[in-house]
Write a protein that holds these residues in place. Structure first.
Motif, PDB file in Angstrom:
ATOM      1  N   UNK A  12       0.864  -1.178   0.000  1.00 47.35           N
ATOM      2  CA  UNK A  12       0.000   0.000   0.000  1.00 47.35           C
ATOM      3  C   UNK A  12       0.899   1.225   0.000  1.00 47.35           C
ATOM      4  N   UNK A  13       0.761   2.073  -1.025  1.00 45.47           N
ATOM      5  CA  UNK A  13       1.599   3.272  -1.135  1.00 45.47           C
ATOM      6  C   UNK A  13       0.724   4.489  -1.371  1.00 45.47           C
ATOM      7  N   UNK A  35       2.841  -0.632   4.414  1.00 44.31           N
ATOM      8  CA  UNK A  35       2.119   0.637   4.318  1.00 44.31           C
ATOM      9  C   UNK A  35       3.136   1.761   4.205  1.00 44.31           C
ATOM     10  N   UNK A  36       3.161   2.438   3.065  1.00 45.30           N
ATOM     11  CA  UNK A  36       4.121   3.519   2.834  1.00 45.30           C
ATOM     12  C   UNK A  36       3.383   4.818   2.544  1.00 45.30           C
ATOM     13  N   UNK A  45      -4.032   7.496   9.352  1.00 50.80           N
ATOM     14  CA  UNK A  45      -4.330   6.569  10.440  1.00 50.80           C
ATOM     15  C   UNK A  45      -4.176   5.123   9.982  1.00 50.80           C
ATOM     16  N   UNK A  46      -3.498   4.324  10.793  1.00 51.23           N
ATOM     17  CA  UNK A  46      -3.481   2.867  10.650  1.00 51.23           C
ATOM     18  C   UNK A  46      -4.113   2.299  11.920  1.00 51.23           C
ATOM     19  N   UNK A  69       9.885  -2.344   6.060  1.00 52.24           N
ATOM     20  CA  UNK A  69       9.117  -1.897   7.218  1.00 52.24           C
ATOM     21  C   UNK A  69       7.649  -2.302   7.099  1.00 52.24           C
ATOM     22  N   UNK A  70       7.017  -2.503   8.248  1.00 50.26           N
ATOM     23  CA  UNK A  70       5.575  -2.701   8.227  1.00 50.26           C
ATOM     24  C   UNK A  70       4.872  -1.386   7.870  1.00 50.26           C
ATOM     25  N   UNK A  71       5.245  -0.295   8.529  1.00 50.07           N
ATOM     26  CA  UNK A  71       4.661   1.022   8.248  1.00 50.07           C
ATOM     27  C   UNK A  71       5.773   2.049   8.187  1.00 50.07           C
ATOM     28  N   UNK A  72       5.811   2.817   7.100  1.00 44.18           N
ATOM     29  CA  UNK A  72       6.874   3.797   6.896  1.00 44.18           C
ATOM     30  C   UNK A  72       6.243   5.130   6.490  1.00 44.18           C
ATOM     31  N   UNK A  73       6.572   6.171   7.251  1.00 43.02           N
ATOM     32  CA  UNK A  73       6.082   7.525   6.979  1.00 43.02           C
ATOM     33  C   UNK A  73       7.309   8.409   6.772  1.00 43.02           C
TER      34      UNK A  73
END
Length: 316
Positions: A12-13, A35-36, A45-46, A69-73
């Protein structure tokens, strides 16, 4: 798990996204990140998301989920919420939230009203979210703040950016977009587990990390970094509270020189730089966390290194 080498093909990007909630999504495989979020964006929000192998919870042998990464911001703005997620078995951090720095070199002065900066080939893409009329923050390579300037024009294809001012006698510096620094971050009630690297890497300011379970990760449980090489991520978090987290089976392979403890904060400065080091990481409060089976530096579960001002530990 092995170190990831792929920085594309994410599950997901979302570039420059605003007001996005990803909820009750399960990711079982991806070459990159689950999730990027990058290149601007806010109010992200996750919630109740899962990263795990497809066979979970009945895997007969250890299997990876995703490789990064699982979630990257990266290079996003404010209001980030991660709550009640289950991230595990990936090849890198559960959560990585950071600003993006750009090393730049000043061209010879030809105009008293502005200066052109040039960036290297590998950093050109970081110019994409910058826009004329916005504000650039200026730092030296020790992450001491040098003020700010208006961005007058940006040329990502040629790696050039024109700003309104530059401190005198300065040719090498680091810049970032003022509106691309994460802030207002809440990370709570998550389970981060069974993976390589860190549980949480936090470069966002005005952040609360509360009541998470972080276990069985090879690196630091929570890391508050900034660097001027090789990643150029920063410039550093301010006003971060880390409380009520349950941390176990972590820190087997930490960065012993810069970040030796289960919760570590500090800057990593390029070895070529010999000047003064700034204090971009400020006002960090660590309180009421529990630690068990910390494999390196168990006697010192919290560490504040160079570049940190006002780091406090209470009730550990």
């Amino acid at each position: 798990l092995v170190r990831h080498l792929i920085y594309a093909n994410h599950a997901f990007q979302c570039w420059g996204c605003r007001n996005v909630t990803v909820e009750h999504v399960r990711v079982t495989s991806a070459p990159g990140t689950a999730f990027l979020f990058s290149n601007g964006g806010s109010y992200l929000t996750l919630r109740h998301d899962i990263v795990e192998p497809k066979c979970s919870p009945h895997c007969q042998r250890p299997e990876p989920s995703i490789t990064a990464d699982a979630a990257h911001f990266a290079g996003v703005a404010g209001n980030l919420l991660l709550e009640d997620n289950n991230f595990g078995w990936q090849g890198d951090d559960s959560v990585n939230i950071t600003g993006l720095l750009i090393p730049a070199r000043a061209e010879p002065e030809t105009d008293a009203t502005s200066r052109w900066l040039v960036v290297g080939e590998q950093w050109k893409s970081r110019l994409l979210p910058l826009s004329a009329g916005s504000t650039a923050l200026l730092f030296d390579h020790g992450l001491s703040a040098l003020g700010e300037a208006e961005i007058l024009s940006v040329e990502p294809s040629t790696g050039r950016i024109r700003i309104s001012r530059l401190p005198a006698h300065l040719s090498e510096l680091v810049i970032t977009g003022a509106d691309l620094l994460p802030r207002e971050v809440v990370i709570r009630r998550n389970w981060f587990h069974d993976h390589r690297a860190r549980g949480i890497l936090i470069g966002g300011s005005d952040a609360l990390i509360d009541n998470n379970v972080i276990e069985k990760v090879t690196g630091e449980a929570i890391l508050i970094p900034a660097d001027t090489g090789p990643w150029y991520e920063g410039p550093g978090a301010q006003n971060v509270t880390i409380k009520g987290n349950r941390i176990s089976d972590v820190n087997r392979y930490p960065d012993s020189r810069n970040y030796p403890s289960a919760i570590s904060a500090g800057v990593s400065i390029s070895a070529e730089y010999t000047g003064a080091i700034g204090t971009p990481i400020r006002h960090i409060l660590v309180e009421g966390n529990s630690f068990s089976r910390v494999y390196s530096n168990a006697q010192m579960p919290v560490f504040f290194g160079k570049g940190v001002e006002d780091g406090q530990v209470r009730q550990e």
